[in-house]
Each structure stands twice: as structure tokens, then as C-alpha cells.
Design a protein around this motif. Structure first.
Motif, mmCIF file in Angstrom:
data_model
loop_
_atom_site.group_PDB
_atom_site.id
_atom_site.type_symbol
_atom_site.label_atom_id
_atom_site.label_comp_id
_atom_site.label_asym_id
_atom_site.label_seq_id
_atom_site.Cartn_x
_atom_site.Cartn_y
_atom_site.Cartn_z
ATOM 1 N N THR A 14 15.525 28.176 55.011
ATOM 2 C CA THR A 14 16.148 26.981 55.556
ATOM 3 C C THR A 14 15.951 25.881 54.538
ATOM 4 N N PRO A 15 16.608 24.739 54.668
ATOM 5 C CA PRO A 15 16.488 23.699 53.644
ATOM 6 C C PRO A 15 15.070 23.186 53.526
ATOM 7 N N PRO A 16 14.554 23.030 52.305
ATOM 8 C CA PRO A 16 13.192 22.545 52.116
ATOM 9 C C PRO A 16 13.061 21.079 52.476
ATOM 10 N N ASP A 39 26.271 38.653 48.786
ATOM 11 C CA ASP A 39 26.611 37.666 47.761
ATOM 12 C C ASP A 39 27.600 36.696 48.395
ATOM 13 N N LEU A 40 27.080 35.629 48.946
ATOM 14 C CA LEU A 40 27.874 34.718 49.758
ATOM 15 C C LEU A 40 29.009 34.075 48.958
ATOM 16 N N PRO A 41 30.139 33.821 49.601
ATOM 17 C CA PRO A 41 31.284 33.238 48.884
ATOM 18 C C PRO A 41 30.949 31.894 48.245
ATOM 19 N N PHE A 42 31.454 31.719 47.029
ATOM 20 C CA PHE A 42 31.346 30.458 46.279
ATOM 21 C C PHE A 42 29.899 30.049 46.027
ATOM 22 N N THR A 43 29.022 31.038 45.934
ATOM 23 C CA THR A 43 27.607 30.708 45.748
ATOM 24 C C THR A 43 27.331 30.128 44.368
ATOM 25 N N ASP A 44 28.270 30.273 43.420
ATOM 26 C CA ASP A 44 28.130 29.600 42.126
ATOM 27 C C ASP A 44 28.280 28.095 42.278
ATOM 28 N N ILE A 45 28.947 27.668 43.330
ATOM 29 C CA ILE A 45 29.304 26.268 43.506
ATOM 30 C C ILE A 45 28.503 25.629 44.628
ATOM 31 N N LEU A 46 28.469 26.309 45.785
ATOM 32 C CA LEU A 46 27.865 25.743 46.985
ATOM 33 C C LEU A 46 26.421 26.206 47.153
ATOM 34 N N ASP A 47 25.592 25.291 47.596
ATOM 35 C CA ASP A 47 24.202 25.605 47.919
ATOM 36 C C ASP A 47 24.138 25.922 49.404
ATOM 37 N N TRP A 48 24.144 27.210 49.718
ATOM 38 C CA TRP A 48 24.233 27.639 51.117
ATOM 39 C C TRP A 48 23.042 27.180 51.950
ATOM 40 N N SER A 49 21.920 26.912 51.342
ATOM 41 C CA SER A 49 20.761 26.462 52.119
ATOM 42 C C SER A 49 20.974 25.070 52.685
ATOM 43 N N ARG A 50 22.043 24.378 52.233
ATOM 44 C CA ARG A 50 22.324 23.030 52.707
ATOM 45 C C ARG A 50 23.194 23.004 53.960
ATOM 46 N N PHE A 51 23.798 24.144 54.293
ATOM 47 C CA PHE A 51 24.661 24.132 55.480
ATOM 48 C C PHE A 51 24.572 25.440 56.268
ATOM 49 N N SER A 52 23.592 26.263 55.985
ATOM 50 C CA SER A 52 23.409 27.497 56.739
ATOM 51 C C SER A 52 21.930 27.857 56.756
ATOM 52 N N VAL A 53 21.603 28.851 57.567
ATOM 53 C CA VAL A 53 20.229 29.368 57.627
ATOM 54 C C VAL A 53 20.288 30.850 57.312
ATOM 55 N N VAL A 73 15.642 22.586 64.691
ATOM 56 C CA VAL A 73 16.165 21.609 65.647
ATOM 57 C C VAL A 73 15.132 20.532 65.948
ATOM 58 N N ASP A 74 13.858 20.902 65.967
ATOM 59 C CA ASP A 74 12.798 19.941 66.294
ATOM 60 C C ASP A 74 12.606 18.896 65.206
ATOM 61 N N THR A 75 13.179 19.112 64.048
ATOM 62 C CA THR A 75 13.151 18.109 62.983
ATOM 63 C C THR A 75 14.555 17.537 62.846
ATOM 64 N N ASP A 76 14.766 16.730 61.830
ATOM 65 C CA ASP A 76 16.110 16.174 61.599
ATOM 66 C C ASP A 76 16.939 17.065 60.692
ATOM 67 N N GLU A 77 16.424 18.244 60.345
ATOM 68 C CA GLU A 77 17.149 19.118 59.435
ATOM 69 C C GLU A 77 18.429 19.668 60.060
ATOM 70 N N TYR A 78 18.403 19.939 61.368
ATOM 71 C CA TYR A 78 19.610 20.485 62.001
ATOM 72 C C TYR A 78 20.786 19.530 61.864
ATOM 73 N N MET A 79 20.573 18.252 62.108
ATOM 74 C CA MET A 79 21.652 17.272 62.019
ATOM 75 C C MET A 79 22.235 17.230 60.613
ATOM 76 N N LYS A 80 21.379 17.371 59.627
ATOM 77 C CA LYS A 80 21.851 17.354 58.238
ATOM 78 C C LYS A 80 22.639 18.625 57.923
ATOM 79 N N LEU A 81 22.146 19.752 58.406
ATOM 80 C CA LEU A 81 22.870 21.006 58.208
ATOM 81 C C LEU A 81 24.249 20.946 58.852
ATOM 82 N N GLN A 82 24.297 20.469 60.102
ATOM 83 C CA GLN A 82 25.565 20.426 60.824
ATOM 84 C C GLN A 82 26.544 19.462 60.152
#
Length: 505
Positions: free
Chosen positions: A147-149, A421-435, A453-462
Motif C-alpha cells: 500500500t502507499p508508504p 505486469d500491470l498496464p502502463f507500469t512504466d508510467i503509472l505508480d500503481w501503489s498510488r491508486f491501488s492496493v 481506511v483508518d488513516t487518510d490514505e484511502y481518501m488519497k488513493l480514491q
């Protein structure tokens, strides 16, 4: 005299033994250095920012490597604690073979002995510890959950590995990339397989393949002059061949073999590079074995495919590219505020893999994670809009349209598909919008998601899911940064840096 000889012999033996030990130590140090350095080189290459990315100096490389040695230890400690807290009846998914959830030979798809960041994504990980799981910064599925650090604050601009480099490269790609499509007439007996079908809007699970062909044929990237082409498109359609009674599933391999033989005799372009500057697009999973009778295509050409597992033979993440499997939906994506998404997580699908079976078996009676082993009686979209997280669990292949579905409905994707090998992984940082969760950690899924969810990370991911929606959308007429242009960018990254000219030019 004899004592002197004996003494000299002992000295010689001691000297030879010392030299041998020193040699072994130097050799061991040299081998260890190569092993460590190779990881850094591999991950630097995975970024594919060949043209504009500045080199990392030696001091910075050493700092990065040393940091990840210590964080790897943190990672192992926390994962060990998580597993030790569980009872002996673990839901660990074993006996899986990548690409076929039906096998039960007792072998595990996990590659043991490798650090969790080995798998690419263009970014070295930044492992940190939370109260529920271990998270790392990277665009690829790893051997464990991610998940996002918290040490790196998410912002709107950070869905990319490097936004400035991407934009600069993107502009250069738009101006310079040229592609030559092998020409075929409408009177060709297999025109239905080789030409884009423009009679209507593509639909279904494998629409990405058709959309790409239509978009490319109408784009400014096409050149009629092969001497200026960066890449050559092999226009056969795997999905169309399946439905052609003259070919069918059993005849696809022979068709492709004959097609490559034909163009290599009729045109000089394939032979000058062995197909290294050629590419094809396939979304159906049968495309993974379609090149068995044309190994030069699989080995040399760029494969742009949906079933992009970097663990399976035949797919090379450095050479090949992943295209998202998207079920086209007209109109703008619907919206729903995160506070209105009452269900923690949602999954529904056929039980065609042990990953899915383990997911359902573990969470079937949970009130916060809704998992279903059959089709829903209620609209699928209601569950996607009503959940904070939408689970993509590996089936026969690592890919399905569920990831695109989740993004379209503004639901944070949860990836339960090792080696994807997630799509567009050369470009997109999947840890920023997925788990990204290892299939080994299905039993910890609720703790992982609730911890976010208990932190503010979910809102940023969404919020970041909404930012990347434009990249996972096909349009009748391509729009900047949509799926078509993102695939073109991936191809641009993989183009040859050396232009090979014909002898008669």
C-alpha cells in the motif's frame, strides 16, 4: 638437514593455504557484488526512461541500496509477525501454477529467495511498517502486500513515476513516432482478420484489441513510407481468428506461422531485424500460445497483450507491454462520494482458480467484505459504486476486466494476482491508486484494507483513481492520454534506438 626440509615444507603449505583462502574471499566478495549490483541495474532499466532520465551517481546508488537492505529486514520481520499471529489453519494459496488455476500439482508460483521488490516497475521500493501490514512503493505486484508508504505523502501529481519526464517524452512521441502497417485489401480472403472492423463500436472483454486497431488506422502515427517507420504493425487479430470457422482456435498457430513467412518473403522489413521492430496486439489469453509455431515473433517482436504475467515463459516485461482489458462503457464515469461507499470491499466472479476459491472461502461470511462465487442478482455497477475497494482476483490468467471496471466506477482496485505486469507500469505508480496484496496474504485482507481506511490514505488513493480514469478509457476518436495514447507511449519506449536502413535507400 631433514628438519630444515620439513620446516620449509610447512611454510610452503601455510603460504599456499593462505593464498587459497584469500582467493576464495575475493571471489565471494566479487560474486556478491555482482549479485547486488545486478538488482540495481535491473530496476534502473525497468523504468524505461532511456532518453531523458538522468543517471544516478555512485553515492546515491549506494545510499539507495543500503536503505533497502535495512527496509527488507523490516519487511520480513513484520510479515513473520503477521503470520505467527494466525492459527495453524492458514488460508495460504498453495498448489498454484501461474496461468492455470485448475492445476493441483502442489507446486507454488512464488519465486523464493528474491527480495519483494524484484519484479520491476521502474522504482526501487520504500518499505515501511504499519500496524496491519507491510507496504512498499512500486508499480508491480511483489511477493508480499503493498500500500502507499506513509513516509511519502500522496498528491494529485504523484500517480506517475515522474510526471515531468512522462510529459516531455509524451510530446516527443507525439511528434516523431511513425508506424507502418502491412497493407491488405478489402478483397483479401482474410480481410476480417487483418483489417480493422469499423462497422460499429467494439464490445466485450476483448474490445481493447479491436479499439487499438481502429484507433491506430486513423491516427497521425501511420506512415506510408516504411523507410521512416520506427515500428511495423502485424495487424492480425487473435480474437477474430477464434470466430473465423476457417481458422478457429486450433488453426491460429498455423495462420500466424504462414503470415510471418509471407511477409518475410514479400517485404524486406522483417528480415533486417528478425522482427525486433515489429509488434502485435492481443487481448485474449489464447494469444499467449498463439506464437508457438512462430517462435521468432514471441522472442523478437514486441507483444502488446492483456495476459501479461512476467512469471510465465514467453512474456518479457522489458521487451513486451501490458494493455488493459477494458469493457467499454459509453459516457462519463459515474461518481459517488467515498463517504457513501458503505461496503469495505467487493468481489464477484467464477471460481476458476484457487486464488478465487481461497478468497471466497475465507471471507464468504464476512459482513464488510462482500464476496460472491456466482453472478449477482443485483446490478454489478451498484456493488462497484457502493464499495471502497474492488477486488481483482486472478482467474485462469492474471488479468480480467475487473481492474478497468473498478477504476471506471471510482473504486480503489485491490490486486490479488501475483506476477501481473500491470498496464502502463512504466508510467503509472500503481501503489498510488491501488492496493497490491500477495495471494499468500488473503487471510490478512481485512486488516490491510481497514488499516488503510483508518488513516487518510484511502481518501488519497480514491482521489488518485479518479485521476487515472482517463488512461483507462477507449474513445471512438482517440483523446490525449487515453488508453490508445498510453499504449502508443509504451511502444515508443520500446522502439529501437538504432534505425536500420535498407541497402537500396
Amino acid at each position: 638437514m631433514a628438519p630444515m626440509v620439513l620446516k620449509t615444507s610447512f611454510k610452503g603449505l601455510f603460504f599456499m593455504t593462505s593464498c587459497t583462502l584469500i582467493t576464495l574471499k575475493v571471489t565471494f566478495f566479487f560474486i556478491s557484488s555482482i549479485h547486488s549490483t545486478s538488482k540495481l541495474v535491473i530496476h534502473d532499466h525497468d523504468g524505461h526512461h532511456f532518453d531523458l532520465k538522468p543517471a544516478v551517481d555512485d553515492d546515491r546508488s549506494a545510499e539507495i541500496y543500503n536503505r533497502h537492505i535495512s527496509t527488507q529486514r523490516q519487511y520480513e520481520d513484520v510479515v513473520r509477525i503477521l503470520h505467527e499471529e494466525q492459527p495453524s489453519t492458514s488460508t495460504h494459496v498453495d498448489g498454484l501454477r501461474p496461468g492455470d488455476g485448475r492445476d493441483s500439482d502442489g507446486s507454488s508460483p512464488e519465486v523464493t529467495g528474491n527480495p519483494p521488490w524484484q519484479g520491476g516497475g521502474g522504482q526501487l521500493p520504500n518499505l515501511v511498517k504499519t500496524t496491519t501490514t507491510v507496504v512498499h512503493d512500486g508499480g508491480q505486484p511483489s511477493a508480499r502486500s503493498s500500500t502507499p508508504p506513509k513516509g511519502k505523502v500522496l498528491t494529485d501529481n504523484e500517480v506517475y513515476h515522474d510526471k515531468d519526464i512522462f510529459k516531455e517524452n509524451y510530446n516527443q512521441m507525439n511528434k516523431s513516432l511513425k508506424i507502418y502497417i502491412y497493407p491488405h485489401e478489402k478483397t483479401d480472403p482474410f480481410a476480417n482478420v487483418l483489417l480493422p472492423d469499423t462497422r460499429g463500436s467494439p464490445g466485450g472483454n476483448y474490445a481493447s484489441e479491436s479499439y487499438f486497431k481502429i484507433s491506430l488506422s486513423r491516427s497521425h502515427f501511420i506512415t506510408q513510407n516504411p523507410s521512416e517507420a520506427d515500428l511495423f504493425f502485424l495487424p492480425f487479430s487473435i480474437a477474430s481468428m477464434r470466430h473465423d470457422k476457417r481458422i478457429g482456435t486450433g488453426g491460429i498457430k498455423n495462420f500466424i506461422k504462414d503470415y510471418i513467412s509471407t511477409i518475410s518473403h514479400k517485404y524486406p522489413f522483417w528480415n533486417r531485424t528478425g522482427g525486433a521492430d515489429h509488434f502485435y496486439v492481443a487481448c485474449h489469453s489464447i494469444g499467449r500460445t498463439a506464437m508457438d509455431k512462430a517462435p521468432e515473433v514471441r522472442i523478437n517482436a514486441i507483444q502488446v497483450v492483456c495476459s501479461s504475467s512476467y512469471f510465465l515463459q514467453g512474456y518479457n516485461a522489458h521487451k513486451d507491454a501490458s494493455i488493459p482489458q477494458i469493457w467499454p462503457r459509453p459516457g462519463a464515469p459515474p461518481t459517488r462520494h467515498p463517504s457513501k461507499r458503505e461496503m469495505l470491499a467487493f468481489y464477484a466472479g467464477a471460481m476458476n482458480s484457487r486464488v478465487r476459491e481461497s478468497l471466497v472461502r475465507t471471507w464468504i461470511n464476512d459482513t464488510e467484505i462482500g464476496v460472491h462465487q456466482n453472478r449477482l442478482k443485483t446490478p454489478y455497477s451498484d456493488s462497484l459504486l457502493g464499495s471502497k475497494f474492488c477486488i481483482h482476483a486472478k482467474g485462469f490468467e492474471v488479468n480480467t476486466a475487473r481492474v478497468g471496471d473498478a477504476i471506471y466506477y471510482g473504486c480503489v482496485p485491490v490486486i490479488l494476482a501475483d506476477h501481473y505486469d500491470l498496464p502502463f507500469t512504466d508510467i503509472l505508480d500503481w501503489s498510488r491508486f491501488s492496493v497490491i496484496v500477495s495471494t499468500e496474504d488473503i487471510q490478512f485482507l481485512k486488516r490491510i484494507l481497514k488499516g488503510i481506511v483508518d488513516t487518510d490514505e484511502y481518501m488519497k488513493l480514491q482521489k488518485n483513481v479518479l485521476k487515472v480514469q482517463k488512461h483507462f478509457q477507449w474513445n471512438k476518436k482517440p483523446v490525449d492520454f487515453d488508453t490508445f495514447y498510453m499504449v502508443m507511449y509504451e511502444l515508443w519506449l520500446r522502439r529501437s534506438s538504432i534505425r536500420i536502413h535498407l541497402l537500396n535507400e
